[in-house]
Motif scaffolding. Structure first.
Motif: not given
Length: 865
Positions: A794-821
């Motif tokens: 939920i929180y991280k030292v050095g950061k704001s209280l109002n943050i969100q942890f997100l995945y690093d999106y790298t695009g769509v796999d052309p073979e499966t059509g699924l999102y990749t991170f």
């Protein structure tokens, strides 16, 4: 028990001194004389509404339409003649009974406008703390339901965000950031202290079952009439808030209602009628039906799937040529606002009053006959004795609002996601169209109605007596009573008729009551020795608050017309029935010094006791020191005038606290087992948690240029909140989710605040403009062991209280059509540890710009926030 007896004895002693002094005057009354006069501007035009008061008392009056006035004064009195936009005059009475007064225009009123600092008054020029102020003139020009909405964009460091456009919904307010780790969504633990005419008001929003007002709850300030407010002051730094001790950790909002004015005057009537309209000004641009159908068909083709009536009714069952703008259908209406305020004031030299009533009605942009209505009444009564030593002030206000809405929390998401060729809302017979169960008709939500009724009484009685010219005894008392009742009805019409044999109609009733009383005896001392001035006070606070909630659910009504009649329900379930008490006691003091009106020092302190802590942790001490230096009064600065006409440095440091937690949290509690015969634990005990601490530091520079035509204020602040009062999460094996405790975590809020204002007078033309800007920063600077705690995700030292942890999106796999991170587990399963991006949702900058043009009686005013 011994301590309690001692405190009661101290309070009784103050009361005895107060009334004993009233019954036994120490010195004879001073001879009085009738004083009359006329006030004009430099063109000899009369000025109505000019304040005429005596400097050594609250005696005063106002000029009439001809600029004339009269009041009773003694030869030793001094008249104070003040009016916004003009220089204030001090005139000795002596033996003169007739005055002809001419006022000069003044760009600045730094030293003339009185500012409510809580237990004492000050001015812009002399304040050592950070206090923002909004006047009745600014509030009246905004037809708002909640007085806090009038503060948006007008104060640096004060963030007010409306959670929705639904009337009655409590806004989110933060004064210089979020201090507590507690629930960010509900703002729990971060609420400021509300003081209305000296009476504290529980600022916690009321719970709501309605989908439109459940987010944030119902604000108890809604029952106030903004037209009856004289001013709103917001106390921000330690110097301004420390005198409120534990209650001032998140800032203090002081609301002063309108009072009558003393002096001989005719009865005055005033009326205000306004109306307005509101719409949703900006909607998303959505694709048309043809593009939507093409997109859906391409999606099925890419998946290699076959559309069916169950997974693609928009392609196979619904008219592919139909188009509906669902944003327009669901929230494209016009909200109408109407308000009426009536008032009367009058009285005599010694006793005067102000009486007002108000009515407000506001509809919504949603379909249906849903509306918010409010009725208010207020009375203010002032009396003073002939010798000006005894004063009485009574103020009371009553508000009753009715909010009839529906559970439309999904209306916006539905409007954005529903297919543009979805069926019509109604059949040819005017009934809801369910289209063979192929869709969920969004208008069915309109049948899930809710009605919230809130009534609130706020009363204050203040008595004061001048024991000597320098020493005054005062007793402030107050009482508040709030009753709330909300009923939510969910008839069978809310459901698809095909499901009626599987579902039940139901009703939910939620009742809440809050009442509190407060008594604050005080002694105030003022004296002057040459250029040295002293202003001191000492006092105590005794407060008791009691609240209760009760909710009951009726299930299975035989007929929708019987909804709410619990006697006809097949099943009645009581889901909550609680009662809580809160006791608070404190001793406080303040010493204010100034020398030659250019060196200022303010010392405040408070000792607080709260029933929300265990017996060994109930008391804590708080205090602050504030100082100011008006450099422009120094001889070596005179050469810079009039270009640099005013210069002041000020600063403060101190500590406040917080006890914004639930009652009885330190006790172990039990409930009866179902069916009786036993008990089971419902709360773990922890009697050693203590106060949350907030240490505040501020430095500020105030400048005035060109005879104060242009003013610039710059402030830097740093607030650190430690010893966080949060629930310490426990493993499920303990049988409890958490236990109340202190966390060794520190939250820091720093920021810059800038305020620029200009004022120009040219005959009948007047131009005022102001700009404020805040640059806040919120950080969690310490949290030992956070990686091993339940707060690691939920929180991280050095950061704001109002943050969100997100995945690093790298695009769509052309073979499966699924999102990749990036950086996911080898098995392709995403978990919290894979979230490597951190998004800060805190506003990096906010502010407001106001412009006002006046020509004669014509006024143009706008505010951009």
């Amino acid at each position: 028990m011994k301590n309690k007896t001692t405190r009661l004895t101290g309070a009784a002693w103050i009361v005895i001194v107060l009334f004993g002094a009233m019954l036994n005057p120490l010195w004879a009354s001073t001879p009085q004389q009738q004083v009359t006069g006329r006030v004009t501007d430099t063109n000899n035009n009369p000025i109505p509404g000019v304040s005429i008061s005596l400097t050594n008392s609250n005696t005063g009056t106002q000029t009439d339409m001809d600029g004339t006035f009269e009041l009773v004064a003694s030869p030793q009195d001094t008249l104070r003649v003040s009016y916004i936009g003009f220089k204030t005059l001090l005139l000795a009475v002596g033996n003169q009974t007739r005055f002809t007064i001419q006022l000069q225009q003044d760009i600045t009123n730094l030293g003339e406008v009185t500012i409510n600092a809580g237990y004492y008054n000050t001015t812009r020029r002399e304040q050592t703390g950070s206090i923002a102020r909004v006047t009745a003139e600014e509030i009246e020009r905004q037809p708002v339901t909640n007085p806090l909405a009038a503060l948006q964009g007008r104060m640096a460091g004060v963030s007010i965000v409306q959670r929705s456009g639904v009337p009655g919904n409590a806004p989110s307010i933060q004064i210089r950031g979020q201090n507590s780790l507690r629930n960010t969504l509900s703002n729990s633990g971060n609420l400021p202290l509300y003081i209305i005419d000296g009476v504290p008001l529980d600022s916690a929003p009321l719970n709501s079952f309605s989908g439109l007002t459940s987010l944030g709850g119902i604000d108890p300030l809604n029952t106030l009439n903004p037209a009856n407010i004289e001013s709103i002051e917001v106390l921000k730094d330690a110097d301004a808030t420390a005198i409120y001790g534990s209650r001032g950790a998140n800032g203090v909002i002081l609301i002063t209602t309108k009072k009558g004015t003393g002096g001989k005057q005719n009865t005055r009537f005033n009326a205000q009628v306004y109306t307005g309209a509101g719409v949703v000004p900006r909607k998303l641009v959505l694709i048309n039906t043809a593009d939507y159908i093409s997109l859906r068909q391409e999606a099925f083709a890419n998946d290699g799937a076959t559309p069916t009536e169950s997974n693609a009714p928009d392609l196979l069952l619904w008219d592919t040529d139909r188009y509906t703008d669902w944003q327009e259908s669901l929230f494209g209406g016009t909200a109408e606002t109407t308000g009426v305020n009536l008032g009367v004031s009058g009285g005599s030299e010694r006793t005067y009053y102000n009486l007002g009533v108000g009515y407000q009605r506001e509809t919504s942009v949603f379909p249906g006959d849903f509306k918010y209505t409010k009725l208010t009444a207020n009375l203010s009564l002032n009396h003073r004795s002939s010798d000006e030593r005894f004063k009485l002030q009574l103020s009371t206000s009553f508000g009753s609002d009715n909010n009839r809405q529906f559970d439309g929390s999904s209306f916006v998401s539905t409007a954005l996601s529903l297919a543009p060729n979805a069926p019509a809302l109604y059949t040819e017979n005017g009934e809801l169209n369910w289209e063979d169960s192929s869709w969920t008709n969004p208008f069915a939500t309109l049948y899930r109605e809710s009605e919230a009724r809130v009534q609130q009484l706020i009363s204050n009685l203040s008595l004061s007596y001048a024991i000597t010219p320098q020493l005054e005894a005062r007793l402030n008392t107050g009482y508040t009573l709030l009753k709330s009742e909300e009923e939510v009805k969910q008839p069978l019409q809310f459901y698809n008729p095909a499901l009626w044999s599987f579902v039940n109609s139901r009703s939910v009733d939620l009742n809440a009551q809050r009442q509190s009383w407060i008594a604050e005896p005080q002694l105030n001392y003022r004296n002057t020795w040459g250029k040295f001035n002293l202003d001191a006070l000492i006092g105590g606070t005794f407060q008791h608050r009691q609240g209760s909630t009760f909710s009951i659910t009726g299930i299975g009504y035989s007929n929708d017309q019987l909804l709410g009649n619990l006697a006809t329900a097949q099943q009645v379930v009581v889901t909550d029935n609680t009662s809580q008490e809160y006791a608070y006691a404190a001793a406080f003091g303040r010493i204010g010094f100034n020398y030659a009106r250019k060196y200022y020092l303010n010392l405040t302190g408070r000792r607080d006791g709260s029933s929300r802590f265990g017996p060994s942790r109930r008391f804590a001490s708080f205090g602050a020191v504030g100082g100011a230096w008006i450099l422009s009064e120094e001889n070596w600065m005179q050469g810079l005038k009039p270009f640099l006409s005013f210069t002041k440095l000020r600063g403060s440091y101190g500590s406040t606290g917080s006890d914004q937690i639930g009652d009885y949290g330190y006790l172990d509690t039990y409930s009866a087992t179902p069916g009786g015969g036993g008990l089971y634990p419902t709360q773990l005990t922890n009697p050693i948690y203590s106060w949350e601490r907030n240490r505040k530091l501020e430095l500020a520079l105030e400048l005035g240029f060109l005879n104060d035509h242009l003013r610039l204020n710059t402030s830097w602040y740093r607030n650190r909140s430690s010893n966080q009062l949060v629930g310490y999460n426990l493993p499920a094996i303990t049988g409890f989710s958490s236990v109340q405790a202190n966390l060794d975590a520190t939250v820091e809020n720093t920021g810059w605040e800038f305020e620029v204002a200009t004022h120009l007078n040219r005959g009948r033309f007047n131009w005022q403009a102001s700009l404020n800007m805040s640059i806040p920063q919120n950080r969690l600077i310490a949290f030992p062991g956070i990686d091993e705690s339940s707060y690691a995700n939920i929180y991280k030292v050095g950061k704001s209280l109002n943050i969100q942890f997100l995945y690093d999106y790298t695009g769509v796999d052309p073979e499966t059509g699924l999102y990749t991170f990036e950086d996911v587990n080898e098995d392709g399963v995403y978990n919290f540890d894979d979230r490597v991006l951190i998004k800060d949702l805190t506003r990096s900058l906010f502010g407001g710009f106001r412009n006002q043009f006046t020509y004669g009686r014509l006024n143009l005013d706008f505010l951009w926030e």
